[in-house]
Design a protein around this motif. Structure first.
Motif, short mmCIF file in Angstrom:
data_model
loop_
_atom_site.label_atom_id
_atom_site.label_comp_id
_atom_site.label_asym_id
_atom_site.label_seq_id
_atom_site.Cartn_x
_atom_site.Cartn_y
_atom_site.Cartn_z
N LEU A 104 0.85 -1.19 0.00
CA LEU A 104 0.00 0.00 0.00
C LEU A 104 0.88 1.24 0.00
N SER A 105 0.42 2.29 -0.67
CA SER A 105 1.15 3.55 -0.65
C SER A 105 1.03 4.17 0.75
N VAL B 89 -2.27 4.10 3.34
CA VAL B 89 -2.19 3.67 4.75
C VAL B 89 -2.71 4.79 5.66
N ALA B 90 -2.26 6.02 5.40
CA ALA B 90 -2.67 7.14 6.25
C ALA B 90 -4.18 7.36 6.20
N VAL B 91 -4.74 7.26 4.99
CA VAL B 91 -6.19 7.47 4.84
C VAL B 91 -6.97 6.35 5.51
N GLN B 92 -6.52 5.12 5.31
CA GLN B 92 -7.20 3.98 5.94
C GLN B 92 -7.18 4.13 7.46
N ILE C 265 -10.44 4.55 9.95
CA ILE C 265 -10.70 3.60 11.05
C ILE C 265 -10.80 4.38 12.37
N ALA C 266 -9.85 5.31 12.57
CA ALA C 266 -9.85 6.09 13.82
C ALA C 266 -11.14 6.89 13.97
N ASP D 12 -10.32 -2.03 -2.27
CA ASP D 12 -8.93 -2.48 -2.24
C ASP D 12 -7.99 -1.27 -2.21
N TYR D 13 -7.36 -1.05 -1.07
CA TYR D 13 -6.49 0.13 -0.93
C TYR D 13 -5.26 0.07 -1.83
#
Ligand SMILES: Nc1nc2c(ncn2[C@@H]2O[C@H](COP(=O)(O)OP(=O)(O)OP(=O)(O)O)[C@@H](O)[C@H]2O)c(=O)[nH]1
Ligand SMILES: [Zn+2]
Length: 224
Positions: free
Chosen positions: A13-14, A18-21, A25-26, A87-88
């Motif tokens: 993942l870029s 990752v940061a956006v996912q 979630i947070a 799919d990230y």
């Protein structure tokens, strides 16, 4: 529409993905998903078999030359097209450049095409989005805003979550809370079945930072 793009299970993942996912979630805004460990080929094969079952259950003749490839088409459409945003690894590369021009006013992209799928009925949501942000250290490539909207639209969605996901994703990428989005959309589960209302549409909005707290800015965003 996202271009069909082959992704490997081994493709990392870029950093942006990752940061956006993590941010979604947070914030409790991630689409409910379970990692079933299936790769794209396995997903297509399972969906194809399930679609054969559905069509046969409906009494359709799968030996007919017009129908025989439909399960395969639907499997490909789900995995590679209309649900590809689950799919990230397909998260778009959002290029930004330093804000050397000291842009500090709203940048607004209007009437972005949105084609998504209602997660309650798996039929089309068709509409437009308007997205704005106030640049801080970076300015985004304009088309990247369209791509970001499109990524989250290519999921089973409710319009409210789609709106919030774009807000949080953009806030994460541009590093500022000053983001606003509104979506106007027709839901085919309302138009083509159920109540069969041909004219109603739904407007949702998500506002952050100055767009939430400054009435004049909010009004400027909603003005056409
Ligand atoms: N809030 C919200 N509701 C949605 C969205 N898309 C579809 N729905 C609604 O989800 C609801 C599901 O209601 P149910 O009663 O479980 O389903 P249904 O029997 O098919 O409902 P009808 O559409 O009224 O026939 C419906 O009212 C849909 O209009 C969306 O994006 N946001
Ligand atoms: Zn629906």
């Amino acid at each position: 529409m996202l271009q069909t793009q082959m992704v490997s299970v081994h493709q990392p993942l870029s950093e942006q993905a990752v940061a956006v996912q993590e941010a979604l979630i947070a914030a409790g805004l991630e689409t409910p998903m379970v990692d079933n460990g299936l790769n794209d080929i396995e997903k297509r094969n399972k969906i194809q078999a399930a679609m054969c079952d559905i069509m046969e259950t409906l009494g359709l003749d799968l030996s007919d030359d017009s129908l025989c490839d439909t399960p395969k088409r639907i499997a490909k459409m789900y995995v590679d097209e209309i649900f590809s945003g689950l799919d990230y690894r397909r998260f778009p590369k959002i290029t930004a450049i330093a804000n050397k021009m000291q842009s500090e006013e709203m940048v607004k992209v209007s009437e972005i095409s949105v084609t998504s799928t209602c997660e309650h009925h798996f039929v089309t949501i068709d509409g437009t989005a308007t997205v704005a942000y106030i640049p801080k250290d970076q300015v985004l490539g304009l088309s990247k805003i369209n791509r970001l909207v499109d990524f989250f639209a290519q999921r089973p969605q409710v319009q409210e979550r789609l709106t919030q996901q774009v807000l949080v994703a953009l806030q994460t990428i541009v590093g500022t809370d000053d983001v606003a989005i509104t979506i106007n959309a027709t839901h085919y589960c309302v138009k083509a079945r159920g109540i069969r209302d041909k004219t109603s549409y739904t407007q949702t909005s998500a506002l952050g930072g100055a767009f939430k707290h400054e009435p004049a800015l909010r009004a400027e965003f909603f003005a056409r």
